[in-house]
Design a protein around this motif. Sequence first.
Motif, short mmCIF file in Angstrom:
data_model
loop_
_atom_site.label_atom_id
_atom_site.label_comp_id
_atom_site.label_asym_id
_atom_site.label_seq_id
_atom_site.Cartn_x
_atom_site.Cartn_y
_atom_site.Cartn_z
N ALA A 8 0.82 -1.22 0.00
CA ALA A 8 0.00 0.00 0.00
C ALA A 8 0.86 1.27 0.00
O ALA A 8 0.34 2.36 -0.25
N SER A 9 2.15 1.15 0.28
CA SER A 9 2.97 2.36 0.47
C SER A 9 3.37 3.01 -0.85
O SER A 9 4.00 2.38 -1.70
N PRO A 10 3.03 4.29 -1.03
CA PRO A 10 3.41 4.97 -2.28
C PRO A 10 4.92 5.21 -2.39
O PRO A 10 5.47 5.27 -3.49
N TYR A 11 5.59 5.33 -1.24
CA TYR A 11 7.05 5.53 -1.28
C TYR A 11 7.74 4.23 -1.71
O TYR A 11 8.71 4.25 -2.47
N VAL A 12 7.23 3.11 -1.19
CA VAL A 12 7.76 1.81 -1.63
C VAL A 12 7.51 1.64 -3.12
O VAL A 12 8.36 1.13 -3.86
N THR A 34 3.98 -4.54 8.18
CA THR A 34 3.05 -3.44 8.46
C THR A 34 3.60 -2.63 9.62
O THR A 34 4.28 -3.17 10.51
N LEU A 35 3.33 -1.33 9.57
CA LEU A 35 3.78 -0.45 10.64
C LEU A 35 2.98 0.85 10.58
O LEU A 35 2.39 1.17 9.53
N THR A 36 2.90 1.54 11.67
CA THR A 36 2.37 2.90 11.71
C THR A 36 3.24 3.66 12.72
O THR A 36 4.04 3.02 13.43
N PRO A 37 3.05 4.97 12.84
CA PRO A 37 3.86 5.70 13.83
C PRO A 37 3.62 5.19 15.26
O PRO A 37 4.49 5.35 16.11
N VAL A 38 2.44 4.57 15.52
CA VAL A 38 2.18 4.09 16.87
C VAL A 38 2.35 2.57 17.01
O VAL A 38 2.17 2.03 18.09
N ILE A 50 14.65 6.14 11.79
CA ILE A 50 13.38 6.85 11.64
C ILE A 50 12.22 5.85 11.58
O ILE A 50 11.05 6.22 11.70
N GLY A 51 12.54 4.57 11.37
CA GLY A 51 11.52 3.53 11.46
C GLY A 51 10.49 3.54 10.35
O GLY A 51 9.34 3.16 10.58
N LYS A 52 10.88 3.98 9.16
CA LYS A 52 9.91 4.05 8.06
C LYS A 52 10.30 3.12 6.92
O LYS A 52 11.47 2.73 6.78
N ILE A 53 9.31 2.83 6.08
CA ILE A 53 9.57 2.11 4.83
C ILE A 53 9.33 3.07 3.67
O ILE A 53 8.49 3.99 3.80
N PRO A 54 10.09 2.88 2.57
CA PRO A 54 11.04 1.82 2.28
C PRO A 54 12.37 1.98 3.02
O PRO A 54 12.88 3.08 3.17
N THR A 55 12.90 0.81 3.44
CA THR A 55 14.28 0.72 3.92
C THR A 55 14.92 -0.43 3.16
O THR A 55 14.36 -1.53 3.11
N TYR A 65 18.00 4.54 3.13
CA TYR A 65 16.68 5.15 3.23
C TYR A 65 16.90 6.62 2.96
O TYR A 65 18.04 7.11 3.08
N ASP A 66 15.95 7.45 2.58
CA ASP A 66 14.59 7.07 2.36
C ASP A 66 14.38 6.88 0.85
O ASP A 66 15.35 6.61 0.15
N SER A 67 13.15 7.01 0.33
CA SER A 67 12.91 6.61 -1.06
C SER A 67 13.79 7.37 -2.08
O SER A 67 14.28 6.73 -3.02
N PRO A 68 14.05 8.68 -1.94
CA PRO A 68 14.91 9.33 -2.94
C PRO A 68 16.32 8.73 -2.95
O PRO A 68 16.94 8.57 -4.01
N VAL A 69 16.83 8.40 -1.76
CA VAL A 69 18.20 7.85 -1.66
C VAL A 69 18.24 6.44 -2.27
O VAL A 69 19.15 6.10 -3.04
N ARG A 112 -4.19 9.76 6.16
CA ARG A 112 -4.63 8.37 6.31
C ARG A 112 -4.43 7.90 7.76
O ARG A 112 -5.31 7.27 8.34
N TYR A 113 -3.28 8.22 8.35
CA TYR A 113 -3.06 7.85 9.75
C TYR A 113 -4.10 8.52 10.64
O TYR A 113 -4.61 7.93 11.59
N GLU A 114 -4.41 9.78 10.32
CA GLU A 114 -5.41 10.52 11.08
C GLU A 114 -6.76 9.78 11.04
O GLU A 114 -7.42 9.62 12.06
#
Length: 202
Positions: A8-12, A34-38, A50-55, A65-69, A112-114
């Motif tokens: 589902a991740s647009p950055y991935v 799967t992950l969220t900030p919480v 930073i705990g985000k995907i893509p890694t 990380y992150d997607s540009p790199v 979306r998280y909101e």
Amino acid sequence: MKLYSNPASPYVRKVRITAQELGLNDRIELVSITLTPVSPHEGVRASNPIGKIPTLVLDDGTALYDSPVICEYLDTLAGGNRIFPAAGAARWTALRRQAIADGIMEAAVLTRYEDAVRPKELRWQAWADGQFLKIRTALDVLEHEHLESAFDIGTLSIVSALGYLDFRFASEGWRATRPRLAAWAAAVSKRPSVAATAPAAA
Ligand SMILES: N[C@@H](CCC(=O)N[C@@H](CS)C(=O)NCC(=O)O)C(=O)O
């Protein structure tokens, strides 16, 4: 190489389109999580503070990380300047478009998280409206860009951002007032790398 990812991740999706365009798919093992900030993912956190995907974790354990790199790293693996233009106006246009698209994704993912994660009683409508103002203003700018001239990091990022809006915020109906952007998105959706990476619920 191992890519922490989620369908589902647009950055991935940026990374997956890049890999397919560059013929690198068979060198990347997708690890879907799967992950969220919480609800962070400990494996991702161990590689990316930073705990985000893509890694992306390379075979020697180095994490990127992150997607540009990650996208630029893959571009260099494939010989360089295939999806990141080398210099001049083409490069700055592509990087600026990537920044607009990443900004749309950021506003949309936060919204979306909101909607999906934050308890109802803690939601703040003005904040969500502010995120959508960014998205709508950015789409209005893209309506006037000549996107058909290149398929590079700028335009593939825009594809990912638009796909995420369709996936999570279809009721926004962004096409209604942006016919040129809509026509471009329809044409580019036939590209194999784009068709093969359409967002899906995990
Ligand atoms: N700037 C990052 C943003 C990545 C991002 O926000 N990914 C989301 C998933 S779509 C994430 O990992 N969220 C978990 C969190 O925010 O803790 C990139 O370009 O890769």
